[in-house]
Motif scaffolding. Structure first.
Motif, PDB file in Angstrom:
ATOM      1  N   ARG A  60      84.865  25.470 -38.121  1.00 28.93           N
ATOM      2  CA  ARG A  60      85.155  25.406 -36.681  1.00 28.93           C
ATOM      3  C   ARG A  60      86.305  24.447 -36.425  1.00 28.93           C
ATOM      4  NH1 ARG A  60      83.560  20.507 -34.940  1.00 28.93           N
ATOM      5  NH2 ARG A  60      81.839  19.464 -36.007  1.00 28.93           N
TER       6      ARG A  60
ATOM      7  N   ARG B 269      85.189  26.345 -31.902  1.00 27.92           N
ATOM      8  CA  ARG B 269      85.421  27.766 -32.156  1.00 27.92           C
ATOM      9  C   ARG B 269      85.462  28.036 -33.655  1.00 27.92           C
ATOM     10  NH1 ARG B 269      90.702  27.798 -28.391  1.00 27.92           N
ATOM     11  NH2 ARG B 269      91.171  26.280 -30.036  1.00 27.92           N
ATOM     12  N   ARG B 270      84.858  29.133 -34.072  1.00 23.62           N
ATOM     13  CA  ARG B 270      84.904  29.514 -35.479  1.00 23.62           C
ATOM     14  C   ARG B 270      86.284  30.080 -35.800  1.00 23.62           C
ATOM     15  NH1 ARG B 270      79.018  31.118 -37.727  1.00 23.62           N
ATOM     16  NH2 ARG B 270      77.812  29.683 -36.420  1.00 23.62           N
TER      17      ARG B 270
END
Length: 311
Positions: free
Chosen positions: A294, A299-300
């Motif tokens: 992340r 957020r990935r």
């Protein structure tokens, strides 16, 4: 930010610091590393004018410290030590407020700064502000010591083995807090330790000292991969060098951007700015060879695989 030119300190016939030349740029987290008695703490005390240098010049922010009154200099520099040195009969809030009050900050600004620092160091202001040092754990006292060093918003923070007296779990947490503070504030930090793992975790640059002299200075990865001489090689240790390299290199250097992990490996992602060591630990704990990554916003952004750690 800090310049030492041919600095020396002797006690009788014994040279503690010998012809030391070192320049630490603004915003660096420089770790003074080396065996006991190599002159690390003496160097820090000379910068803060707690002891005089016998020869050479020390400049902070471009100014020769010999031309600045010691009290005025110290109010511009945050200083944190292993023994902490909190005033036992003052509350946590009053301890943190020491230097701002000496600088005659308005009381409203002092209260705001104390609250801000307690929150930064994960100490609830309402719960901790009115406590006394003896009511705190060792780790909490050390956090207050760091907050006091930061209270007047100094450009330079000197730290002399500040986490040496706390247990390993607390030490790990405090190192994480300090690394976070450096990322957020970008203050110049000069940190003394003899612990190689601590240096590798925190430093943007390492000044390795031996018998009062500078043995090597540079980024951690450079010193690990290209030791200047036999002393540096031996001090860092040839055994386990691979694990040390995993402590220095970051997940972002090796991750596969845009890829996704298999469902059975889709647990909590590892941070992109975490060391590769953390990715290896997560893989071992989850019995997988691939974990998600992340960014700072959560957020990935990709994955990292076991093979990526050794390529």
């Amino acid at each position: 930010m800090i310049e030492l030119q041919h600095v020396a300190k002797r006690y009788g016939d014994r040279g503690i610091v010998e012809d030391l030349c070192l320049t630490v740029a603004e915003g660096e987290f420089c770790v003074l590393l080396g065996p006991s008695g190599c002159g690390k703490s003496t160097t820090l005390r000379m910068i803060n004018r707690l002891i005089p240098c016998d020869s050479g010049t020390i400049r902070v922010g471009g100014e020769d410290i010999a031309t600045i009154a010691p009290e005025a200099l110290r109010r511009r520099i945050g200083y944190a030590i292993q023994s902490i040195g909190l005033f036992p009969h003052w509350t946590v809030a009053d301890n943190i407020a020491t230097v701002p009050r000496l600088l005659k900050w308005p009381e409203a600004r002092v209260r705001e700064r104390v609250g801000e620092l307690l929150q930064m160091l994960r100490l609830d202001p309402a719960s901790y502000g009115g406590k006394y040092p003896q009511q705190l754990s060792g780790g909490e006292q050390q956090r207050v010591g760091v907050a006091r060093a930061l209270a007047a918003d100094p450009d330079l923070l000197l730290m002399d083995e500040p986490f040496g007296a706390v247990d390993p779990v607390t030490r790990d947490a405090l190192q994480g807090e300090l690394a976070h503070i450096h990322r957020v504030t970008r203050k110049t930090i000069l940190f003394v330790t003899h612990d190689i793992e601590e240096a590798l975790r925190l430093a943007t640059s390492i000044a390795l000292m031996n018998r009062g002299r500078l043995a090597q200075y540079g980024p951690p990865l450079e010193i690990l991969e290209r030791p200047a001489d036999a002393f540096v090689h031996e001090f860092l240790g040839s055994h386990g060098i691979g694990l040390k390299l995993l402590s220095v290199r970051r997940v972002s250097d090796r991750m596969r951007s845009g890829e996704t992990a298999e469902p059975d490996a889709a647990g909590e992602p590892v941070a992109a700015d975490a060391p590769l060591r953390d990715a290896l630990a997560a893989m071992a704990a989850r019995h997988t060879d691939r974990i998600p990554v992340r960014d700072e916003q959560g957020r990935r952004v990709g994955v990292i695989a076991l093979a990526d750690l050794v390529r």
